[in-house]
Scaffold this motif. Structure first.
Motif, PDB file in Angstrom:
ATOM      1  N   HIS A  47      43.583   8.907  26.209  1.00  0.00           N
ATOM      2  CA  HIS A  47      44.159   8.169  27.233  1.00  0.00           C
ATOM      3  C   HIS A  47      43.116   8.254  28.432  1.00  0.00           C
ATOM      4  CE1 HIS A  47      48.438   8.749  25.445  1.00  0.00           C
ATOM      5  NE2 HIS A  47      47.863   9.678  24.987  1.00  0.00           N
ATOM      6  N   PHE A  53      48.080   6.907  33.910  1.00  0.00           N
ATOM      7  CA  PHE A  53      47.710   7.013  32.608  1.00  0.00           C
ATOM      8  C   PHE A  53      48.070   5.880  31.825  1.00  0.00           C
ATOM      9  CE2 PHE A  53      48.562  11.234  34.547  1.00  0.00           C
ATOM     10  CZ  PHE A  53      47.541  12.058  34.001  1.00  0.00           C
ATOM     11  N   LEU A 107      49.361  15.823  29.406  1.00  0.00           N
ATOM     12  CA  LEU A 107      48.369  15.030  30.130  1.00  0.00           C
ATOM     13  C   LEU A 107      48.042  15.470  31.663  1.00  0.00           C
ATOM     14  CD1 LEU A 107      48.646  11.525  28.980  1.00  0.00           C
ATOM     15  CD2 LEU A 107      46.943  13.080  28.687  1.00  0.00           C
TER      16      LEU A 107
END
Length: 320
Positions: free
Chosen positions: A197, A214, A267
């Motif tokens: 990502h 993201f 993330l």
């Protein structure tokens, strides 16, 4: 914000209105002689209507009848008719009055324009924290109460993310982000390996916020600057200097983009660790890992060949 995405991934990825027809309108306009219309359409019974007054006028002046009166005034009538035949050029229309002169005109005037109030969001579309919380009341709360309220506010939305970060921790993260605003992070999938990502930091001064976008790396490779982010995370610094010493973070995951909320949470954790949010926790090996993460950020930003996905995955596995 998409325009800010510099070609930092090149090394990594290689491995009218219509016009008004005023002239035509004027050309085909018709002009009527108003004086002619007014003097040739007199009612036929005009003399009959004023016969009594004319008879009285004739007797007062010593005339036998109306005909004798008309004969006496024949020269004067002829002179008036000759004077009326002089064509006088029309005057230009008077300018509209600056102010209404009658109550009716006052009622017809449009209401005064009220200046529009500034939008509740900045030009970037980010809402200020004051549109989410009552900041004076939030500043008066204890940190534990503020944390509970902030989490409760986002608990009802299954695709939302939230956190309260110490101001000192965020200061470290932001300093690193200013130097390295773009990076890549992996999301491990036990059955499919890891999915990469791309992330990008942006700042918005009017709302005192820093936002991280993201985007799936495959999406970014396919669409470039037009790739749509799947997760947006915004950090508000309003309370960092108001005695609370905290930064409020909120985020959201877009549905049907192939990313689960659990993936977005992972993330965010990786973001904090790679950008120094966990520096200083532990010693020895923990410090070595922090240095390795910092080197990966620097190598990626410079396009250094020492950056590799394998080293990035190894470091992410150590975090798990």
């Amino acid at each position: 914000m998409a325009a800010a995405r510099t070609p930092v991934l090149r090394h990594f990825l290689s491995c009218q209105p219509r016009a008004l027809r005023v002239w035509n309108q004027r050309r085909w306009a018709q002009v009527h002689d108003v004086r002619f219309l007014a003097t040739t359409q007199q009612p036929r019974n005009l003399v009959e209507k004023y016969r009594d007054k004319l008879d009285r006028k004739a007797r007062e002046e010593g005339h036998n009848d109306i005909d004798s009166l008309k004969a006496a005034y024949a020269d004067k009538i002829h002179a008036l008719r000759k004077e009326a035949d002089v064509v006088v050029p029309p005057l230009p229309p008077p300018p509209p009055p600056a102010t209404p002169t009658t109550p009716n005109q006052q009622q017809q005037q449009p209401p005064p324009q009220i200046p529009k109030q500034p939008s509740s969001s900045s030009s970037t579309g980010i809402k200020p924290l004051s549109s989410i919380l009552d900041l004076p009341k939030a500043s008066a709360l204890a940190l534990q109460e503020l944390t509970a309220i902030w989490r409760l506010h986002h608990a009802a939305q299954p695709t939302s993310l939230s956190a309260i970060i110490p101001a000192a921790t965020f200061t470290t993260m932001q300093a690193t982000a200013r130097q390295h605003p773009q990076f890549v992070l992996p999301v491990p999938h036990p059955s499919q390996g890891a999915e990469m990502h791309f992330l990008q930091w942006t700042w918005d001064a009017p709302t005192r916020s820093a936002t991280v976008l993201f985007t799936q790396l495959a999406e970014y490779k396919a669409r470039g600057e037009f790739a749509a982010p799947h997760t947006t995370v915004t950090h508000y610094t309003d309370l960092a200097d108001e005695g609370k010493g905290v930064v409020l973070m909120q985020g959201s995951v877009v549905r049907d983009r192939g990313v689960r909320v659990e993936d977005a949470q992972w993330l965010v954790v990786c973001l904090q660790r790679f950008y120094g949010g966990w520096d200083g926790i532990g010693g020895g090996e923990a410090q070595e890992r922090a240095e390795e993460r910092r080197r990966l950020l620097e190598w990626f930003g410079r396009g250094d060949g020492r950056f590799s996905v394998e080293r990035l995955l190894e470091e992410a596995e150590r975090m798990g």
